[in-house]
Design an enzyme around this catalytic site. Structure first.
Site, PDB file in Angstrom:
ATOM      1  N   ASP A  20       0.826  -1.209   0.000  1.00  0.00           N
ATOM      2  CA  ASP A  20       0.000   0.000   0.000  1.00  0.00           C
ATOM      3  C   ASP A  20       0.857   1.254   0.000  1.00  0.00           C
ATOM      4  O   ASP A  20       0.578   2.231  -0.710  1.00  0.00           O
ATOM      5  CB  ASP A  20      -0.908   0.021   1.233  1.00  0.00           C
ATOM      6  N   ILE A  21       1.885   1.248   0.823  1.00  0.00           N
ATOM      7  CA  ILE A  21       2.725   2.442   0.963  1.00  0.00           C
ATOM      8  C   ILE A  21       3.541   2.695  -0.301  1.00  0.00           C
ATOM      9  O   ILE A  21       3.663   3.836  -0.762  1.00  0.00           O
ATOM     10  CB  ILE A  21       3.617   2.298   2.203  1.00  0.00           C
TER      11      ILE A  21
END
Length: 383
Positions: free
Chosen positions: A156-157
């Protein structure tokens, strides 16, 4: 995470949530979607961390009126960011081809797991699945038969960082041409592109714990205290000599069993025993300081509490910032890691309470009258 970065650097980010199904990360534990009668959607630490500096509106997106309100809001915005699977926005009538008709300058950022084309474009995915599919999980663990997943949403990051950069690039393009565009970001591709030189080794690259293919020793060693550890990387023989001096075993720098990296790898039992014997007598911070003073890369293994409460480097740089949340109270937020001298980012506001800004956003941004907002609220379209 993408819009957190943009908001930290000055963007007016409006978080649009379904009134009937708010962002599940508002609830704790957020992955379980626990929503009992006393569950407060405004106190989850993860949500409040990544949604600082944003405004919140809540709509009933299950109704035609709710979708109409959202379309009118989008018509007045510069950027739309969404990370549904590839079919969701199209089913809502909110795909890029549709929205560009009402806002030709719109920068439309899609962050699906697989992208919007290809045979798997409709797959549903989460950070763990894209980390696995992108090759990261294959490298984490102690060996090919002992693979472990990445414990947090690394995919996600990584995707959020890529999306933030793409958004800025698209806005620059729009400033030159007046035209928006669709950014089709695949989280799978973002992770795969993040794998770096690990891909060069081919199929023989397998998990190897904390070791390094050419540096030796590299590992994590137990220190004084409960569950205290020190990470050490020795990149060459000069650093090895410095380490031997620090631990009081200077003779090992010239010992034929340990004088070269290849020799040290063959004698890892001896190296680990000697280094571990030294680290067990010292606090991790003290051991790290001693090795760093002799040019040896080393650092204490820290958890979240230690980072926030004790790390002297982060404290000296003022990394953590205190803000007061209207429901959750005061707590420390991660700071802005990129420090520009002329246009520094900042944590201006704590995360928004669900629907706190619905009225003001629709009136200020979309130009709704107060009467229309009142009617929509009475009809249950707004929260």
């Amino acid at each position: 995470y993408c819009t957190k970065i943009l908001a930290d650097h000055g963007a007016d980010v409006i978080k649009v949530e379904s009134a009937g199904r708010p962002d599940p990360t508002r609830f704790a534990p957020f992955m379980h979607l626990s929503r009992g009668p006393h569950t407060d959607p405004n106190t989850n630490g993860y949500f409040n961390e990544v949604n600082r500096n944003k405004r919140s509106i809540a709509l009933d997106t299950r109704t035609a009126d709710g979708i109409t309100v959202l379309r009118e809001l989008i018509a007045h915005c510069d950027v739309l960011v969404e990370n549904f699977s590839s079919t969701v926005m199209r089913k809502l009538g909110l795909d890029y081809e549709e929205l560009r008709r009402i806002n030709p300058g719109l920068v439309y950022v899609s962050m699906s797991g697989m992208g919007h084309t290809g045979p798997r474009n409709g797959w549903v995915s989460y950070a763990d699945t894209v980390s696995a599919g992108g090759g990261l999980t294959a490298l984490t663990g102690w060996g090919p038969d002992d693979v472990v997943g990445v414990i947090y949403g690394h995919g996600d990051i990584v995707a959020g960082l890529q999306a933030a950069l793409a958004t800025v690039a698209a806005l620059e393009h729009r400033s030159l041409t007046g035209r928006g565009q669709h950014i089709d970001l695949s989280q799978l591709e973002a992770v795969a592109a993040h794998m770096g030189t690990s891909l060069l080794g081919g199929p023989e690259v397998t998990p190897a714990g904390n070791t390094h293919p050419s540096w030796s020793p590299q590992g994590v060693y137990r220190c004084l205290g409960a569950d205290r550890w020190l990470a050490v990387s020795v990149r060459d023989d000069t650093e090895w000599a410095g380490l031997c001096e620090v631990i009081g075993r200077p003779e090992l720098a010239t010992d034929e069993r340990t004088s070269t990296a290849d020799a040290r790898r063959d004698a890892m039992g001896l190296v680990d025993a000697v280094l571990g014997e030294w680290t067990r007598t010292l606090p991790a911070d003290v051991a790290a300081e001693a090795l760093q003073a002799h040019g040896v890369p080393a650092g204490a293994v820290q958890d979240g509490r230690e980072l926030v409460e004790h790390d002297p480097q982060l404290r000296a740089r003022g990394f953590y910032v205190r803000k007061e949340h209207p429901v959750a109270g005061a707590f420390l937020h991660e700071g802005v890691p990129i420090r520009l001298t002329r246009t520094p980012g900042a944590i201006r506001e704590a995360a928004p309470v669900l629907g706190a800004d619905t009225d003001v956003v629709l009136e200020e941004v979309a130009g709704f009258s107060a009467e229309r907002v009142r009617q929509l609220r009475e009809a249950g379209v707004l929260r």
